[in-house]
Write a protein that holds these residues in place. Sequence first.
Motif, mmCIF file in Angstrom:
data_model
loop_
_atom_site.group_PDB
_atom_site.id
_atom_site.type_symbol
_atom_site.label_atom_id
_atom_site.label_comp_id
_atom_site.label_asym_id
_atom_site.label_seq_id
_atom_site.Cartn_x
_atom_site.Cartn_y
_atom_site.Cartn_z
ATOM 1 N N PRO A 53 -2.591 5.879 -2.463
ATOM 2 C CA PRO A 53 -2.911 4.619 -1.668
ATOM 3 C C PRO A 53 -3.318 3.702 -2.606
ATOM 4 C CG PRO A 53 -4.628 6.431 -1.439
ATOM 5 C CD PRO A 53 -3.537 7.036 -2.211
ATOM 6 N N HIS A 55 -5.937 0.871 -2.145
ATOM 7 C CA HIS A 55 -7.107 0.775 -1.553
ATOM 8 C C HIS A 55 -7.476 -0.820 -1.189
ATOM 9 C CE1 HIS A 55 -8.064 4.899 -1.697
ATOM 10 N NE2 HIS A 55 -7.893 4.865 -2.931
ATOM 11 N N ASP A 58 -6.818 -3.477 4.461
ATOM 12 C CA ASP A 58 -5.564 -2.809 5.364
ATOM 13 C C ASP A 58 -5.251 -1.420 5.026
ATOM 14 O OD1 ASP A 58 -5.294 -5.338 6.630
ATOM 15 O OD2 ASP A 58 -4.255 -6.310 4.972
ATOM 16 N N LYS A 59 -4.910 -0.814 5.943
ATOM 17 C CA LYS A 59 -4.248 0.507 5.551
ATOM 18 C C LYS A 59 -2.605 0.507 5.635
ATOM 19 C CE LYS A 59 -8.334 2.812 7.683
ATOM 20 N NZ LYS A 59 -8.911 3.719 6.923
ATOM 21 N N TYR A 62 0.797 1.497 0.037
ATOM 22 C CA TYR A 62 0.858 2.694 -1.052
ATOM 23 C C TYR A 62 1.716 2.344 -2.126
ATOM 24 C CZ TYR A 62 -0.363 5.427 3.085
ATOM 25 O OH TYR A 62 -1.156 5.800 3.995
ATOM 26 N N TYR A 76 4.711 -0.372 2.136
ATOM 27 C CA TYR A 76 4.227 -0.255 3.343
ATOM 28 C C TYR A 76 4.659 0.667 3.951
ATOM 29 C CZ TYR A 76 1.891 -1.895 7.715
ATOM 30 O OH TYR A 76 1.463 -1.497 8.936
#
Length: 108
Positions: A53, A55, A58-59, A62, A76
Motif C-alpha cells: 500500500p 500510505h 486516500d485509500k 498501491y 489505484y
Amino acid sequence: MYIIKNYERPNGRKPAREWINAQDKSIRVSIYGKKDDLSKEGLNLLGTNALLPIHGKDKGFYELRNVNLNWRIAEYHDRRDDSFILLYGRHHHQSHEKEHEREIEKAR
C-alpha cells in the motif's frame, strides 16, 4: 479475475504504458508477469514483496513492484469494478521520492 487498466491523462498519454514500453525486454517480461499475478490475485498479493500500500490520506493506492529489478508501478484499486488502474512506472531511487509524491498527488 481483476481488470488491469492504464490511466489516461486528458492529453491522451498513458504514463504507465509508455514507461513499460520504454523498458528493456527483461524488465518488461518481469512487469507482464507481475501484472498477470495482479489480475489473478488482486489484493491477495498484499503482504508479499509484489504489492504494497502507498500510505497517505486516500485509500486504494498501491505499488506493484519487483525489488530485485528495482522497478515500481503506482496503481489505484477501483472497488466499483474491481479494477487496478496503472498510474505510472519508475525505477526506485531514494532521490526520486519527491517526484513520486507529486505523481500520487496528481492522481488523487
